[in-house]
Design a protein around this motif. Structure first.
Motif, mmCIF file in Angstrom:
data_model
loop_
_atom_site.group_PDB
_atom_site.id
_atom_site.type_symbol
_atom_site.label_atom_id
_atom_site.label_comp_id
_atom_site.label_asym_id
_atom_site.label_seq_id
_atom_site.Cartn_x
_atom_site.Cartn_y
_atom_site.Cartn_z
ATOM 1 N N CYS A 268 5.980 13.003 12.202
ATOM 2 C CA CYS A 268 6.666 13.528 11.024
ATOM 3 C C CYS A 268 6.750 15.051 11.111
ATOM 4 O O CYS A 268 5.824 15.716 11.590
ATOM 5 C CB CYS A 268 5.920 13.127 9.746
ATOM 6 S SG CYS A 268 5.907 11.348 9.439
ATOM 7 N N GLU A 269 7.857 15.590 10.640
ATOM 8 C CA GLU A 269 8.061 17.035 10.653
ATOM 9 C C GLU A 269 7.692 17.671 9.325
ATOM 10 O O GLU A 269 7.612 18.896 9.229
ATOM 11 C CB GLU A 269 9.512 17.344 11.001
ATOM 12 C CG GLU A 269 9.910 16.836 12.388
ATOM 13 C CD GLU A 269 11.377 17.066 12.702
ATOM 14 O OE1 GLU A 269 12.136 17.366 11.743
ATOM 15 O OE2 GLU A 269 11.765 16.952 13.879
ATOM 16 N N GLU A 270 7.495 16.873 8.300
ATOM 17 C CA GLU A 270 7.129 17.353 6.967
ATOM 18 C C GLU A 270 6.261 16.297 6.295
ATOM 19 O O GLU A 270 6.112 15.185 6.805
ATOM 20 C CB GLU A 270 8.388 17.609 6.140
ATOM 21 C CG GLU A 270 9.278 16.372 5.998
ATOM 22 C CD GLU A 270 10.596 16.657 5.306
ATOM 23 O OE1 GLU A 270 10.548 17.316 4.252
ATOM 24 O OE2 GLU A 270 11.645 16.225 5.812
ATOM 25 N N THR A 271 5.666 16.646 5.172
ATOM 26 C CA THR A 271 4.871 15.663 4.429
ATOM 27 C C THR A 271 5.752 14.472 4.080
ATOM 28 O O THR A 271 6.842 14.634 3.500
ATOM 29 C CB THR A 271 4.300 16.294 3.157
ATOM 30 O OG1 THR A 271 3.466 17.396 3.513
ATOM 31 C CG2 THR A 271 3.481 15.271 2.377
ATOM 32 N N THR A 272 5.298 13.306 4.463
ATOM 33 C CA THR A 272 6.097 12.090 4.295
ATOM 34 C C THR A 272 5.257 11.026 3.606
ATOM 35 O O THR A 272 4.162 10.693 4.075
ATOM 36 C CB THR A 272 6.588 11.562 5.658
ATOM 37 O OG1 THR A 272 7.410 12.566 6.279
ATOM 38 C CG2 THR A 272 7.400 10.284 5.493
ATOM 39 N N GLY B 283 0.820 -1.192 0.000
ATOM 40 C CA GLY B 283 0.000 0.000 0.000
ATOM 41 C C GLY B 283 0.859 1.248 0.000
ATOM 42 O O GLY B 283 2.092 1.183 0.132
ATOM 43 N N HIS B 284 0.218 2.385 -0.160
ATOM 44 C CA HIS B 284 0.900 3.677 -0.202
ATOM 45 C C HIS B 284 0.290 4.570 0.865
ATOM 46 O O HIS B 284 -0.936 4.677 0.965
ATOM 47 C CB HIS B 284 0.749 4.320 -1.584
ATOM 48 C CG HIS B 284 1.509 5.596 -1.737
ATOM 49 N ND1 HIS B 284 0.920 6.838 -1.617
ATOM 50 C CD2 HIS B 284 2.823 5.816 -2.005
ATOM 51 C CE1 HIS B 284 1.845 7.770 -1.809
ATOM 52 N NE2 HIS B 284 3.001 7.188 -2.032
ATOM 53 N N THR B 285 1.129 5.204 1.710
ATOM 54 C CA THR B 285 0.658 6.024 2.816
ATOM 55 C C THR B 285 1.329 7.395 2.770
ATOM 56 O O THR B 285 2.519 7.495 2.453
ATOM 57 C CB THR B 285 0.961 5.344 4.166
ATOM 58 O OG1 THR B 285 0.310 4.075 4.203
ATOM 59 C CG2 THR B 285 0.476 6.196 5.331
ATOM 60 N N VAL B 286 0.564 8.422 3.095
ATOM 61 C CA VAL B 286 1.088 9.781 3.191
ATOM 62 C C VAL B 286 0.731 10.339 4.567
ATOM 63 O O VAL B 286 -0.435 10.294 4.983
ATOM 64 C CB VAL B 286 0.507 10.699 2.092
ATOM 65 C CG1 VAL B 286 1.049 12.118 2.250
ATOM 66 C CG2 VAL B 286 0.831 10.155 0.709
ATOM 67 N N TYR B 287 1.744 10.832 5.297
ATOM 68 C CA TYR B 287 1.533 11.496 6.577
ATOM 69 C C TYR B 287 1.794 12.986 6.417
ATOM 70 O O TYR B 287 2.786 13.390 5.793
ATOM 71 C CB TYR B 287 2.476 10.947 7.652
ATOM 72 C CG TYR B 287 2.199 9.520 8.073
ATOM 73 C CD1 TYR B 287 0.899 9.037 8.158
ATOM 74 C CD2 TYR B 287 3.239 8.668 8.419
ATOM 75 C CE1 TYR B 287 0.647 7.738 8.552
ATOM 76 C CE2 TYR B 287 3.004 7.369 8.826
ATOM 77 C CZ TYR B 287 1.699 6.903 8.883
ATOM 78 O OH TYR B 287 1.456 5.615 9.277
ATOM 79 N N GLN B 288 0.943 13.774 7.004
ATOM 80 C CA GLN B 288 1.162 15.212 7.065
ATOM 81 C C GLN B 288 1.971 15.545 8.324
ATOM 82 O O GLN B 288 2.064 14.723 9.255
ATOM 83 C CB GLN B 288 -0.179 15.951 7.069
ATOM 84 C CG GLN B 288 -1.018 15.716 5.831
ATOM 85 C CD GLN B 288 -0.296 16.111 4.547
ATOM 86 O OE1 GLN B 288 0.476 17.084 4.516
ATOM 87 N NE2 GLN B 288 -0.541 15.347 3.473
ATOM 88 N N PRO B 289 2.579 16.743 8.369
ATOM 89 C CA PRO B 289 3.325 17.121 9.577
ATOM 90 C C PRO B 289 2.482 16.936 10.835
ATOM 91 O O PRO B 289 1.316 17.321 10.883
ATOM 92 C CB PRO B 289 3.672 18.593 9.329
ATOM 93 C CG PRO B 289 3.734 18.702 7.841
ATOM 94 C CD PRO B 289 2.661 17.782 7.323
#
Length: 290
Positions: free
Chosen positions: A82-86, A22-28
């Protein structure tokens, strides 16, 4: 946290098998959830940003262009948000063969169990638990292909995803071999290949040393370091492996099998076989005969 790099060693075949991805995106401010003993390997490929993850006593900062392999029997946790979009791709897989965690040189994983169950010696796939993506492999492109196949028919996707996943493991394994430049591993593989090609002959310490142009003590150190066996121990086990196949696949008499596989006498062959397998060659054959 500072610690020695670890490598995960998989005995193959059978090869590790793909489960899902799968693909995951975390915001700060967002972070990876804590998990304990998931029962499957979790390979993380970071595309953008940085993940801060821990496993038991270890902690990592995993920046873009790096991978982290979380193990199935450990506690995984977020070290900090997370400190930035990851963004990252995760791949879950499993294996029915033996695996182990070790540092440094390749090891011969699962030798005895594998010999008993599969009648063959395993190749050890060596994957770093944490490290940069190998450039030539372009795993991010392969990961994109894995994700693409999740939208296809299962009958087609399952074969394609396993093929792509194995190619990813192959390139990660080869990258470690190239990076280590291990002379011991190279000499051990040369010794192994010579033994496999000449096991029916009267091989001795002197013969191996002359054929491979290294002192036998050095060949022994290399083989022990990589495979956990001396050349002569490997030779005996490989002869027994070939004898097992002949016992199962042919009706050749026991004495002829001993001769074909390089043993000096039928009695010696029978003793070594019984010591390794637990029963005599004849009883082994009868066990699998109708």
């Amino acid at each position: 946290m500072s610690f020695s790099p670890s490598y995960i060693h998989f005995a193959a075949p059978p090869f590790p098998y793909f489960l899902e991805c799968g693909h995951t995106v975390y915001q700060p401010g967002e972070q990876h959830p804590n998990r304990s003993r998931m029962g499957k390997f979790d390979l993380i490929l970071v595309e953008q940003g940085c993940l801060y993850l821990g496993e038991d006593h270890k902690q990592w900062e995993v920046p873009a262009g790096h991978t982290l392999l979380l193990l199935p029997d450990r506690y995984h946790y977020s070290v900090k948000p997370c400190e930035e979009t990851t963004s990252f791709v995760w791949i879950h897989f499993h294996t029915v063969a033996e695996w182990l965690e070790a540092e440094g040189e390749p090891v011969y994983a699962g030798r005895d169990t594998h010999f008993q169950q599969f009648l063959t010696y395993p190749y050890t796939i060596r994957v770093p638990q944490f490290g940069p993506l190998p450039g030539p492999a372009e795993p991010s492109g392969q990961a994109a292909q894995l994700l693409q196949f999740t939208r296809d028919r299962r009958s087609s996707a399952v074969w394609q995803q396993q093929r792509i996943f194995e190619e990813m493991l192959r390139m990660m394994d080869l990258a470690q071999q190239d990076a280590s430049g291990s002379h011991a591993a190279e000499i051990a593989e040369q010794t192994e290949a010579y033994i496999r090609n000449h096991y029916t002959e009267a091989l001795t310490n002197t013969v191996l040393a002359e054929a491979l142009h290294f002192h036998y003590n050095y060949l022994t150190r290399c083989m022990k370091r990589v495979y956990g066996l001396t050349p002569m121990e490997y030779l005996t086990d490989y002869r027994l492996e070939q004898a097992k196949l002949l016992l199962l696949k042919t009706e050749i008499p026991i004495a002829a099998i001993a001769d074909r596989t390089g043993f000096e006498s039928t009695a010696y062959f029978s003793r070594r076989f019984a010591s390794k397998v637990g029963i005599s060659p004849l009883r082994y054959r009868k066990r699998y005969s109708r």
